[in-house]
Design an enzyme around this catalytic site. Structure first.
Site, PDB file in Angstrom:
ATOM      1  N   ARG A   1       0.852  -1.188   0.000  1.00  9.17           N
ATOM      2  CA  ARG A   1       0.000   0.000   0.000  1.00  9.17           C
ATOM      3  C   ARG A   1       0.889   1.240   0.000  1.00  9.17           C
ATOM      4  O   ARG A   1       1.738   1.399   0.878  1.00  9.17           O
ATOM      5  CB  ARG A   1      -0.893  -0.023   1.248  1.00  9.17           C
TER       6      ARG A   1
ATOM      7  N   HIS B   1      -3.405  10.773   0.906  1.00  6.84           N
ATOM      8  CA  HIS B   1      -2.938  10.546   2.280  1.00  6.84           C
ATOM      9  C   HIS B   1      -2.374  11.877   2.781  1.00  6.84           C
ATOM     10  O   HIS B   1      -1.182  12.010   3.052  1.00  6.84           O
ATOM     11  CB  HIS B   1      -1.905   9.412   2.301  1.00  6.84           C
TER      12      HIS B   1
ATOM     13  N   GLU C   1      -8.244   8.012   6.194  1.00  4.28           N
ATOM     14  CA  GLU C   1      -8.657   8.616   7.462  1.00  4.28           C
ATOM     15  C   GLU C   1      -9.250  10.019   7.347  1.00  4.28           C
ATOM     16  O   GLU C   1      -8.657  11.014   7.801  1.00  4.28           O
ATOM     17  CB  GLU C   1      -7.475   8.616   8.444  1.00  4.28           C
TER      18      GLU C   1
ATOM     19  N   ASN D   1      -7.934   1.043   9.589  1.00  2.00           N
ATOM     20  CA  ASN D   1      -6.645   1.345  10.213  1.00  2.00           C
ATOM     21  C   ASN D   1      -6.867   1.237  11.707  1.00  2.00           C
ATOM     22  O   ASN D   1      -7.640   2.008  12.289  1.00  2.00           O
ATOM     23  CB  ASN D   1      -6.191   2.766   9.877  1.00  2.00           C
TER      24      ASN D   1
ATOM     25  N   GLU E   1      -3.952  -0.701   7.981  1.00  2.32           N
ATOM     26  CA  GLU E   1      -2.820  -0.262   8.806  1.00  2.32           C
ATOM     27  C   GLU E   1      -2.938  -0.896  10.178  1.00  2.32           C
ATOM     28  O   GLU E   1      -4.024  -0.911  10.777  1.00  2.32           O
ATOM     29  CB  GLU E   1      -2.825   1.269   9.028  1.00  2.32           C
TER      30      GLU E   1
END
Ligand code: FCB
Length: 458
Positions: free
Chosen positions: A93, A137, A182, A308, A365
Site C-alpha cells: 500500500r 494521504h 482517514e 486502520n 494499517e
C-alpha cells in the site's frame, strides 16, 4: 524509560495459523504514504503540499523536521520493493503525492510525476506484489488550500481530476484502490484542531472538510471505475473501540459521543447514506454543507472497507462537560502512548460485520512505534513490535474464525518514516532506516513477519 510490552504477546506462528482461518489468497502486506517516505520534495516538477508548508512553520513539527528527504523512497524504491519480495508480501500500500501529479492541484498534469508511480507499479508487479494505491494521504497541494482547501466544494472536483489522471495512467495495471486515508484526521486534526496541516481550527471547517472528503470519495469511485476495469475500491478509516473509563452514566455517554464522531459518522454515511442524528444534533450550529444527492454519492457500494487500527480509546467525562482520554494502569502502551489491546481489534471487526456488513474488510494499517536502537553488531531487535504484531495478526485470525470477511492485513509500516508532527522520532518500520545514510536494516520483526507469511502458505 523503555516501554515493555506486558500484554498478550508471545503467540506462536503455529498457533496463529493453526485453525486455518487465513485463506490461501489472503493479502499480507505493508503500508506507507507518499509524504512520509518519498522525499524528493522539489524534484521532477512536484508542487508544494500543505505538509511542506506546515513543517516550515516553527513549533509545528518536532525539531522542525519535514519530509523533504524522508526515507528517500523516490530514489530507492527498487531496493524497497526487493525488501517486500524477500518478505514474501503479496500486496503493498502506497499513496500518490497529489502535488507530484497535479502541481497546482488541478489543471495541467505533470507526466514526470506520474512516471514515478508507473515505474513503481511495474516494479511491484514484476515482483509478484499487488499495488494498493491510496489517492489521498493528506498532502493537499497548497494552491487548493489557498483557494479554501477541503472545506470548499471545489476541492471535490479537483480530487476528481486527480483520480482521473492517476486511474487513467495506472488503471490498466492497478485494480485495488483506496480513495482516502482517514477522513476523520483530515477534518478534525487538519481543520478542526489545527494539529495537522493545514493547521486551521474551526469546528465548522472540520465538518465541511470531512463531508467534502467523503463526497470526493464517492465521485472518485465513478471516475476510477471508468478507467480501471474490475477495480476494487475502498476507503481507509481510522476506527477504534470507544471504551468508557467506568460504568458511570456520564462516562458511557462520553464514549458514545466519541464513537459517534469518529466511527459512526463515517460508517453511517458510507453504508447507510446518512449522518448519525445524535452527532448532527450536537453540531447543529456547525452543520456540514450537505446538498441533495451528496449522501447517495458517498454511499456508492464499497468493494472493501479499509480499517486502520492501532488502539482503543478509553474516555471519561471531563469536569465542565467535555471528554478526556484515560490511561488504564493495568494496560501496556507503545512509545506513542497508544494502548496495546489486540482483543479490541477482534471486537471491532466483528462489530463492523454485524452492523454494516461490508463485502470485505482489509486491515489497511496496524503497527506500533517503539524506540528502536541499532546494536553494536549492526542489527535491530524489536521484540515489542513483534509481540504487538503477532497478537494483532492473531486477533485478525479470531475475527476470520468468527466469520468476518477479512481479506488482507497491512503492517504500518514497511520503513521507518516521517511520522507527521512527531518527525523522525517515532519509528514504525519493519525495516530500520538509518537517516544519516538512508541505509535499510530489516529489524527482527521483519524476519518474524517473513516467517509468518511463509508458514501461511505451507
Ligand atoms: C495513521 C496514519 C499513518 C501513520 C500511522 C501511525 O493514522 O494513517 O500515516 O501516521 O497513523
Amino acid at each position: 524509560m523503555r516501554t515493555v510490552f506486558a500484554g498478550p504477546g508471545g503467540v506462536k506462528i503455529g498457533a496463529i495459523l493453526a485453525d486455518g482461518a487465513f485463506p490461501d489468497d489472503f493479502l499480507w502486506g505493508a503500508a506507507t504514504s507518499a509524504y512520509q517516505i518519498e522525499g524528493a520534495a522539489r524534484e521532477d516538477g512536484r508542487g508544494e503540499s500543505i505538509w511542506d508548508r506546515f513543517c516550515a512553520q516553527p513549533g509545528k513539527v518536532r525539531n522542525g523536521e519535514d519530509g523533504a528527504v524522508a526515507s528517500d523512497f523516490y530514489h530507492r524504491y527498487r531496493e524497497d520493493v526487493a525488501l517486500l519480495r524477500e518478505l514474501g508480501a503479496n500486496a503493498f500500500r502506497f499513496s500518490i503525492s497529489w502535488p507530484r501529479v497535479l502541481p497546482a492541484g488541478a489543471g495541467s498534469v505533470n507526466e514526470t510525476g506520474l512516471d514515478f508511480y508507473d515505474r513503481l507499479v511495474d516494479e511491484l508487479l514484476a515482483n509478484g506484489i499487488e499495488p494498493f494505491v491510496t489517492l489521498y494521504h493528506w498532502d493537499l497541494p497548497t494552491s487548493l488550500e489557498d483557494a479554501g482547501g477541503w472545506p470548499e466544494r471545489r476541492t471535490v472536483e479537483a480530487f476528481g481530476e486527480l483520480a482521473g489522471a492517476v486511474a487513467g495512467r495506472l488503471g490498466d495495471r492497478v485494480s485495488r484502490w483506496i480513495t482516502h486515508n482517514e477522513p476523520w484526521i483530515v477534518g478534525w486534526l487538519g481543520y478542526g484542531w489545527g494539529m495537522h496541516a493545514p493547521g486551521r481550527a474551526s469546528v465548522a471547517d472540520a465538518l465541511a472538510a470531512a463531508h467534502h472528503v467523503l463526497l470526493s470519495h464517492g465521485l472518485a469511485c465513478e471516475v476510477i471505475r471508468s478507467s480501471s476495469r474490475g477495480a476494487q475500491i475502498g476507503i481507509a478509516l481510522n476506527l477504534m473501540e470507544a471504551v468508557p473509563a467506568t460504568e458511570d452514566r456520564e462516562d458511557v455517554a462520553a464514549a458514545d459521543e466519541l464513537d459517534g464522531e469518529q466511527n459512526r459518522w463515517f460508517l453511517d454515511a458510507l453504508f447507510r447514506a446518512e449522518y448519525p442524528a445524535d452527532v448532527l444534533g450536537r453540531f447543529a450550529a456547525e452543520a456540514p454543507p450537505v446538498r441533495e444527492g451528496d449522501l447517495a454519492t458517498i454511499a456508492a457500494p464499497l468493494d472493501f472497507l479499509g480499517v486502520n487500527y492501532y488502539a482503543p480509546n478509553v474516555v471519561e467525562r471531563a469536569p465542565g462537560g467535555g471528554r478526556r482520554g484515560v490511561r488504564r494502569p493495568e494496560a501496556a502502551y507503545t512509545d506513542l502512548g497508544w494502548e496495546i489491546a489486540p482483543q479490541s481489534l477482534t471486537r471491532l471487526l466483528v462489530r463492523l460485520r454485524d452492523e454494516y456488513q461490508p463485502r470485505s474488510i482489509a486491515v489497511t494499517e496496524n503497527g506500533a512505534a517503539f524506540t528502536d536502537v541499532r546494536g553494536h553488531d549492526g542489527t535491530v531487535r524489536d521484540p515489542e513490535r513483534r509481540a504487538y504484531l503477532e497478537a494483532h495478526v492473531d486477533a485478525v485470525g479470531r475475527a476470520l474464525a468468527a466469520g468476518v470477511p477479512v481479506s488482507g492485513y497491512f503492517v504500518w509500516s514497511l520503513l521507518d518514516n516521517f511520522e507527521w508532527t512527531y518527525g523522525y522520532a517515532q519509528r514504525f518500520g519493519l525495516v530500520y532506516v538509518d537517516y544519516p545514510t538512508l541505509e535499510r536494516i530489516p529489524k527482527s520483526s521483519y524476519s518474524w513477519y517473513r516467517d509468518l507469511i511463509a508458514a501461511s502458505r505451507d
